[in-house]
Design a protein around this motif. Structure first.
Motif, PDB file in Angstrom:
ATOM      1  N   THR A   4     -20.261  80.382  62.914  1.00 29.32           N
ATOM      2  CA  THR A   4     -20.154  79.085  62.262  1.00 29.32           C
ATOM      3  C   THR A   4     -21.028  78.090  62.999  1.00 29.32           C
ATOM      4  N   ARG A   5     -21.862  77.364  62.270  1.00 33.08           N
ATOM      5  CA  ARG A   5     -22.754  76.373  62.855  1.00 33.08           C
ATOM      6  C   ARG A   5     -22.572  75.059  62.103  1.00 33.08           C
ATOM      7  N   THR A   6     -22.720  73.980  62.805  1.00 38.75           N
ATOM      8  CA  THR A   6     -22.784  72.671  62.174  1.00 38.75           C
ATOM      9  C   THR A   6     -24.254  72.288  62.117  1.00 38.75           C
ATOM     10  N   VAL A   7     -24.727  71.911  60.953  1.00 43.87           N
ATOM     11  CA  VAL A   7     -26.139  71.623  60.740  1.00 43.87           C
ATOM     12  C   VAL A   7     -26.288  70.161  60.352  1.00 43.87           C
ATOM     13  N   LEU A   8     -27.251  69.494  60.963  1.00 44.12           N
ATOM     14  CA  LEU A   8     -27.564  68.115  60.612  1.00 44.12           C
ATOM     15  C   LEU A   8     -28.894  68.116  59.885  1.00 44.12           C
ATOM     16  N   MET A   9     -28.927  67.528  58.700  1.00 41.67           N
ATOM     17  CA  MET A   9     -30.171  67.373  57.954  1.00 41.67           C
ATOM     18  C   MET A   9     -30.545  65.898  57.979  1.00 41.67           C
ATOM     19  N   ASP A  10     -31.709  65.588  58.510  1.00 37.59           N
ATOM     20  CA  ASP A  10     -32.164  64.202  58.578  1.00 37.59           C
ATOM     21  C   ASP A  10     -32.822  63.854  57.251  1.00 37.59           C
ATOM     22  N   LEU A  11     -32.101  63.146  56.413  1.00 41.55           N
ATOM     23  CA  LEU A  11     -32.605  62.801  55.087  1.00 41.55           C
ATOM     24  C   LEU A  11     -33.244  61.421  55.026  1.00 41.55           C
ATOM     25  N   TYR A  39     -21.604  80.512  53.687  1.00 39.19           N
ATOM     26  CA  TYR A  39     -20.637  79.617  53.091  1.00 39.19           C
ATOM     27  C   TYR A  39     -20.907  78.200  53.584  1.00 39.19           C
ATOM     28  N   ILE A  40     -20.732  77.224  52.719  1.00 43.27           N
ATOM     29  CA  ILE A  40     -20.926  75.823  53.075  1.00 43.27           C
ATOM     30  C   ILE A  40     -19.616  75.092  52.813  1.00 43.27           C
ATOM     31  N   ASP A  41     -19.241  74.218  53.730  1.00 41.31           N
ATOM     32  CA  ASP A  41     -18.017  73.449  53.580  1.00 41.31           C
ATOM     33  C   ASP A  41     -18.184  72.114  54.303  1.00 41.31           C
ATOM     34  N   ASN A  42     -17.433  71.129  53.909  1.00 31.94           N
ATOM     35  CA  ASN A  42     -17.303  69.868  54.622  1.00 31.94           C
ATOM     36  C   ASN A  42     -18.642  69.138  54.786  1.00 31.94           C
ATOM     37  N   ILE A  43     -19.367  68.934  53.706  1.00 33.64           N
ATOM     38  CA  ILE A  43     -20.599  68.140  53.757  1.00 33.64           C
ATOM     39  C   ILE A  43     -20.210  66.684  53.959  1.00 33.64           C
ATOM     40  N   ARG A  44     -20.804  66.049  54.962  1.00 36.38           N
ATOM     41  CA  ARG A  44     -20.416  64.687  55.311  1.00 36.38           C
ATOM     42  C   ARG A  44     -21.593  63.965  55.960  1.00 36.38           C
ATOM     43  N   PRO A  45     -21.623  62.645  55.882  1.00 35.88           N
ATOM     44  CA  PRO A  45     -22.680  61.905  56.570  1.00 35.88           C
ATOM     45  C   PRO A  45     -22.331  61.727  58.050  1.00 35.88           C
ATOM     46  N   LEU A  46     -23.338  61.553  58.872  1.00 36.83           N
ATOM     47  CA  LEU A  46     -23.151  61.274  60.287  1.00 36.83           C
ATOM     48  C   LEU A  46     -23.092  59.768  60.477  1.00 36.83           C
ATOM     49  N   ASP A  47     -22.040  59.288  61.083  1.00 37.14           N
ATOM     50  CA  ASP A  47     -21.912  57.867  61.375  1.00 37.14           C
ATOM     51  C   ASP A  47     -22.546  57.614  62.737  1.00 37.14           C
ATOM     52  N   GLU A  48     -23.838  57.233  62.742  1.00 35.80           N
ATOM     53  CA  GLU A  48     -24.550  57.041  64.003  1.00 35.80           C
ATOM     54  C   GLU A  48     -23.969  55.905  64.848  1.00 35.80           C
ATOM     55  N   SER A  49     -23.218  55.002  64.240  1.00 32.27           N
ATOM     56  CA  SER A  49     -22.629  53.910  65.016  1.00 32.27           C
ATOM     57  C   SER A  49     -21.534  54.421  65.953  1.00 32.27           C
ATOM     58  N   ARG A  50     -21.046  55.639  65.728  1.00 33.77           N
ATOM     59  CA  ARG A  50     -19.980  56.195  66.571  1.00 33.77           C
ATOM     60  C   ARG A  50     -20.509  57.149  67.630  1.00 33.77           C
ATOM     61  N   THR A  51     -21.812  57.346  67.703  1.00 41.76           N
ATOM     62  CA  THR A  51     -22.368  58.232  68.722  1.00 41.76           C
ATOM     63  C   THR A  51     -22.629  57.442  70.002  1.00 41.76           C
ATOM     64  N   VAL A  52     -22.686  58.145  71.112  1.00 48.22           N
ATOM     65  CA  VAL A  52     -23.017  57.515  72.391  1.00 48.22           C
ATOM     66  C   VAL A  52     -24.290  58.153  72.923  1.00 48.22           C
ATOM     67  N   GLN A  53     -25.009  57.421  73.729  1.00 48.09           N
ATOM     68  CA  GLN A  53     -26.266  57.932  74.263  1.00 48.09           C
ATOM     69  C   GLN A  53     -26.017  58.713  75.550  1.00 48.09           C
TER      70      GLN A  53
END
Length: 166
Positions: A4-11, A39-53
Motif C-alpha cells: 500500500t502506497r500513498t501517492v501525491l499528484m501535484d495538479l 486498488y484506489i481508495d480515499n482520494i483527498r486533497p492535501l491541506d498544505e497549511s497543516r504541514t510543517v517544514q
C-alpha cells in the motif's frame, strides 16, 4: 511492488475545472505492458497549511554531504520554493548517496509522526533531457538500516514539481 502506497499528484500546473461548468471528469490513465491490478481508495486533497517544514536551506545544508566525487551538494540561490535558497544536487555518473547524518530528536519525532515526506523539486532547463532519475530514501540509526523499497521516479522535463515519498 506489492503493498500500500500513498501517492501525491501535484495538479497545480493544470488548469482547474471551471466552477461554472455543469460537469467535469476526473480521469486516471495507466500505462504498462501485461496484466496489472491495483486498488484506489480515499482520494483527498492535501491541506498544505497543516504541514510543517522539516528542512529549509536558508542558512546551511543541514549536514547533507556527498558520498563521493560523483555527486555535489551545495547551497544555491538559483531557485527556492520558499525563502531565497535551496540545496543544489548535481551528479555525473550512476547511483550516488547524499547523506544527512542528522541527529536531531525534533526531526526524528516529525518523521515518526508523518506519513508522507513532501519536497519541492525544480528541474532547470539545462538539465539533461530524456534521461531518467530516481531517489531512494533510507534511515540509518543504532537499530539498523531501513530503506524505501520503491525508487521514487522524478520528472526529467524542466519545471517545478512537488514529490511525496510514502
Amino acid at each position: 511492488l506489492a503493498g500500500t502506497r500513498t501517492v501525491l499528484m501535484d495538479l497545480r500546473p493544470l488548469a482547474a475545472p471551471d466552477p461554472n461548468a455543469p460537469w467535469f471528469q476526473f480521469n486516471i490513465g495507466v500505462n504498462a505492458p501485461g496484466a496489472h491490478t491495483f486498488y484506489i481508495d480515499n482520494i483527498r486533497p492535501l491541506d498544505e497549511s497543516r504541514t510543517v517544514q522539516l528542512f529549509d536551506f536558508e542558512n546551511d545544508l543541514h549536514r547533507f554531504t556527498p558520498q563521493d566525487g560523483d555527486i555535489q551538494m551545495s547551497q544555491s540561490s538559483d531557485w527556492a520554493s520558499t525563502g531565497s535558497s535551496s540545496m543544489r544536487v548535481e551528479w555525473t555518473n550512476g547511483f550516488n548517496w547524499g547523506f544527512n547524518a542528522g541527529n536531531s530528536p525534533d526531526v526524528v519525532d516529525l518523521l515518526n509522526r508523518g506519513k508522507l515526506l513532501i519536497m519541492d523539486v525544480y528541474v532547470p532547463p539545462d538539465s539533461q533531457q530524456g534521461s531518467w532519475w530516481d531517489m531512494i530514501l533510507s534511515f540509518n540509526d543504532p537499530s539498523g538500516w531501513r530503506q524505501e523499497n520503491d525508487a521514487i521516479g522524478f520528472p526529467t522535463l524542466p519545471g517545478v514539481y512537488t514529490v511525496a515519498i510514502d
